[in-house]
Design a protein around this motif. Structure first.
Motif, PDB file in Angstrom:
ATOM      1  N   GLN A 160       0.871  -1.174   0.000  1.00  0.00           N
ATOM      2  CA  GLN A 160       0.000   0.000   0.000  1.00  0.00           C
ATOM      3  C   GLN A 160       0.915   1.233   0.000  1.00  0.00           C
ATOM      4  N   VAL A 161       0.717   2.119  -0.944  1.00  0.00           N
ATOM      5  CA  VAL A 161       1.550   3.325  -1.007  1.00  0.00           C
ATOM      6  C   VAL A 161       0.677   4.528  -0.662  1.00  0.00           C
ATOM      7  N   ILE A 162       1.105   5.286   0.337  1.00  0.00           N
ATOM      8  CA  ILE A 162       0.321   6.431   0.790  1.00  0.00           C
ATOM      9  C   ILE A 162       1.170   7.691   0.597  1.00  0.00           C
ATOM     10  N   ILE A 163       0.654   8.625  -0.190  1.00  0.00           N
ATOM     11  CA  ILE A 163       1.412   9.848  -0.487  1.00  0.00           C
ATOM     12  C   ILE A 163       0.787  10.997   0.297  1.00  0.00           C
ATOM     13  N   GLU A 168       2.592  15.304   8.366  1.00  0.00           N
ATOM     14  CA  GLU A 168       1.449  14.428   8.048  1.00  0.00           C
ATOM     15  C   GLU A 168       1.855  12.961   8.128  1.00  0.00           C
ATOM     16  N   ILE A 169       3.072  12.675   7.655  1.00  0.00           N
ATOM     17  CA  ILE A 169       3.559  11.288   7.707  1.00  0.00           C
ATOM     18  C   ILE A 169       3.654  10.835   9.167  1.00  0.00           C
ATOM     19  N   ASP A 174       9.310   9.785  -8.326  1.00  0.00           N
ATOM     20  CA  ASP A 174       9.685   8.846  -9.400  1.00  0.00           C
ATOM     21  C   ASP A 174       8.735   7.662  -9.524  1.00  0.00           C
ATOM     22  N   LEU A 175       7.644   7.665  -8.762  1.00  0.00           N
ATOM     23  CA  LEU A 175       6.694   6.540  -8.827  1.00  0.00           C
ATOM     24  C   LEU A 175       5.821   6.685 -10.069  1.00  0.00           C
ATOM     25  N   ARG A 176       5.781   5.647 -10.884  1.00  0.00           N
ATOM     26  CA  ARG A 176       4.999   5.729 -12.120  1.00  0.00           C
ATOM     27  C   ARG A 176       3.498   5.671 -11.849  1.00  0.00           C
ATOM     28  N   LEU A 177       3.106   4.979 -10.779  1.00  0.00           N
ATOM     29  CA  LEU A 177       1.680   4.777 -10.522  1.00  0.00           C
ATOM     30  C   LEU A 177       1.164   5.690  -9.403  1.00  0.00           C
ATOM     31  N   SER A 178       1.802   6.863  -9.227  1.00  0.00           N
ATOM     32  CA  SER A 178       1.423   7.696  -8.076  1.00  0.00           C
ATOM     33  C   SER A 178      -0.062   8.094  -8.104  1.00  0.00           C
ATOM     34  N   ASP A 179      -0.607   8.364  -9.307  1.00  0.00           N
ATOM     35  CA  ASP A 179      -2.029   8.737  -9.372  1.00  0.00           C
ATOM     36  C   ASP A 179      -2.910   7.573  -8.919  1.00  0.00           C
ATOM     37  N   TYR A 180      -2.513   6.383  -9.289  1.00  0.00           N
ATOM     38  CA  TYR A 180      -3.282   5.206  -8.872  1.00  0.00           C
ATOM     39  C   TYR A 180      -3.223   5.045  -7.344  1.00  0.00           C
ATOM     40  N   TYR A 181      -2.029   5.241  -6.746  1.00  0.00           N
ATOM     41  CA  TYR A 181      -1.912   5.091  -5.285  1.00  0.00           C
ATOM     42  C   TYR A 181      -2.810   6.101  -4.571  1.00  0.00           C
ATOM     43  N   ARG A 182      -2.876   7.331  -5.116  1.00  0.00           N
ATOM     44  CA  ARG A 182      -3.754   8.349  -4.508  1.00  0.00           C
ATOM     45  C   ARG A 182      -5.213   7.928  -4.629  1.00  0.00           C
ATOM     46  N   PHE A 183      -5.568   7.401  -5.805  1.00  0.00           N
ATOM     47  CA  PHE A 183      -6.937   6.949  -6.055  1.00  0.00           C
ATOM     48  C   PHE A 183      -7.313   5.822  -5.080  1.00  0.00           C
ATOM     49  N   VAL A 184      -6.392   4.883  -4.912  1.00  0.00           N
ATOM     50  CA  VAL A 184      -6.660   3.748  -4.009  1.00  0.00           C
ATOM     51  C   VAL A 184      -6.869   4.263  -2.585  1.00  0.00           C
ATOM     52  N   THR A 210       3.372  -1.208   4.094  1.00  0.00           N
ATOM     53  CA  THR A 210       2.838   0.112   3.756  1.00  0.00           C
ATOM     54  C   THR A 210       4.016   1.068   3.576  1.00  0.00           C
ATOM     55  N   ILE A 211       3.966   1.838   2.509  1.00  0.00           N
ATOM     56  CA  ILE A 211       5.032   2.799   2.211  1.00  0.00           C
ATOM     57  C   ILE A 211       4.400   4.180   2.343  1.00  0.00           C
ATOM     58  N   VAL A 212       4.890   5.002   3.257  1.00  0.00           N
ATOM     59  CA  VAL A 212       4.285   6.320   3.479  1.00  0.00           C
ATOM     60  C   VAL A 212       5.321   7.379   3.102  1.00  0.00           C
ATOM     61  N   VAL A 213       5.021   8.138   2.059  1.00  0.00           N
ATOM     62  CA  VAL A 213       6.011   9.079   1.517  1.00  0.00           C
ATOM     63  C   VAL A 213       5.403  10.462   1.307  1.00  0.00           C
ATOM     64  N   ASP A 214       6.271  11.466   1.236  1.00  0.00           N
ATOM     65  CA  ASP A 214       5.778  12.794   0.866  1.00  0.00           C
ATOM     66  C   ASP A 214       5.848  12.935  -0.667  1.00  0.00           C
ATOM     67  N   GLU A 215       5.359  14.066  -1.174  1.00  0.00           N
ATOM     68  CA  GLU A 215       5.277  14.256  -2.628  1.00  0.00           C
ATOM     69  C   GLU A 215       6.655  14.122  -3.283  1.00  0.00           C
ATOM     70  N   GLN A 216       7.701  14.635  -2.618  1.00  0.00           N
ATOM     71  CA  GLN A 216       9.042  14.612  -3.218  1.00  0.00           C
ATOM     72  C   GLN A 216       9.572  13.176  -3.312  1.00  0.00           C
ATOM     73  N   ALA A 217       9.380  12.418  -2.257  1.00  0.00           N
ATOM     74  CA  ALA A 217       9.870  11.037  -2.273  1.00  0.00           C
ATOM     75  C   ALA A 217       9.044  10.172  -3.225  1.00  0.00           C
TER      76      ALA A 217
END
Ligand code: GLP
Length: 256
Positions: free
Chosen positions: A2-5, A11-12, A237-247, A227-234
């Protein structure tokens, strides 16, 4: 995984502190795996802000320690864990464990550490940071996914990264004692936190790259509850960042 941005370190910290306290509340978290480094500090700060007396009953196991650095040295992980974790969270010092990198029998101390984790019932939730090389704990590139607590040689890159904590770069120890990737994978749940652009490549390699000993963090892809909890900068380079936000935005009610 699970990736949480989230927006920023604060916030993290709040998010992960909430996960930890929920586990303590429902009784599923009795043994916490703690990490050094700057990445988890917002988590400890958030826990400290919430002033949670119930944490005094949990046990904690640190990931790693330098070899050959006296525990009185401010940058030994014994000293760092005492300062940043035990005191802030008001844990019982008798229940906080750090690998014995000053032992005169290092191989035995590695076995003893594994046994202490086993006797405590295993780690319920392991907090992790990630190094620029993709290391978790001090499992440097080429670490076996099956490794247990052992002695490792630090890479020149890690020694250079950690030189900021010492007066001169040559004071950074060459060796460390670290939980293995197999030890970390045995934790019931793992939560990796990362902030800043300098972590983006390592985060992307760990989450979306191939399973490879060249990126020890990629071993977490084998974990059933990571679970991977990252800020916008970290997350940059994630290709699926929009999908992780959607999930995350559409997570089922029981996960909120
Ligand atoms: C050290 C620690 C790791 C940590 C890494 C990153 O090498 N052994 O556990 O994840 O540093 O540190 P930071 O969070 O300060 O970037």
């Amino acid at each position: 995984m699970q990736v949480i941005i989230l927006k920023n370190a604060e916030e993290i910290g709040d998010y992960v502190a909430g996960v930890i306290l929920a586990g303590v509340d429902d009784g599923s978290l009795k043994v916490l795996g703690v990490a050094t480094g700057s990445s988890p500090l917002p988590v400890y700060e958030a826990l400290e802000r919430r002033r949670t007396p119930e944490l005094s009953s949990i046990s904690a196991f640190a990931l790693d320690e330098y070899v050959g650095l006296p525990y009185s040295h401010a940058e030994s992980y014994h000293a760092v864990i005492d300062r940043e974790v035990t005191k802030r969270l008001r844990l019982d010092p008798a229940r906080v464990h750090v690998p014995d990198g000053a032992s005169d029998d290092l191989p035995q101390a590695c076995l003893d550490y594994e046994e202490a984790i086993r006797q405590a019932g295993g780690v319920d939730l392991q907090i992790l940071g990630i190094g620029g090389s993709g290391h978790i704990g001090f499992n440097e590139p080429t670490s076996s996914f099956a490794s247990r607590t052992r002695i490792k040689t630090l890479t020149p890159e890690t020694r250079a990264d950690n030189a900021r904590f010492f007066d001169t770069p040559d004071q950074v120890p060459l060796h460390c004692m670290t939980q293995g990737l197999g030890t970390i994978l045995a934790a019931r749940r793992v939560v990796l936190v990362a902030q800043g652009r300098q972590k983006a490549a390592a985060v992307a390699a760990a989450v979306e790259g191939p399973l490879t000993a060249m990126c020890p963090g990629s071993a977490l892809q084998l974990h059933p509850d990571a679970t991977i909890v990252v800020d916008e900068q970290a997350a940059a380079d994630l290709r699926l960042s929009d999908y992780y936000r959607f999930v995350f935005d559409n997570r089922p009610a029981f996960q909120r």
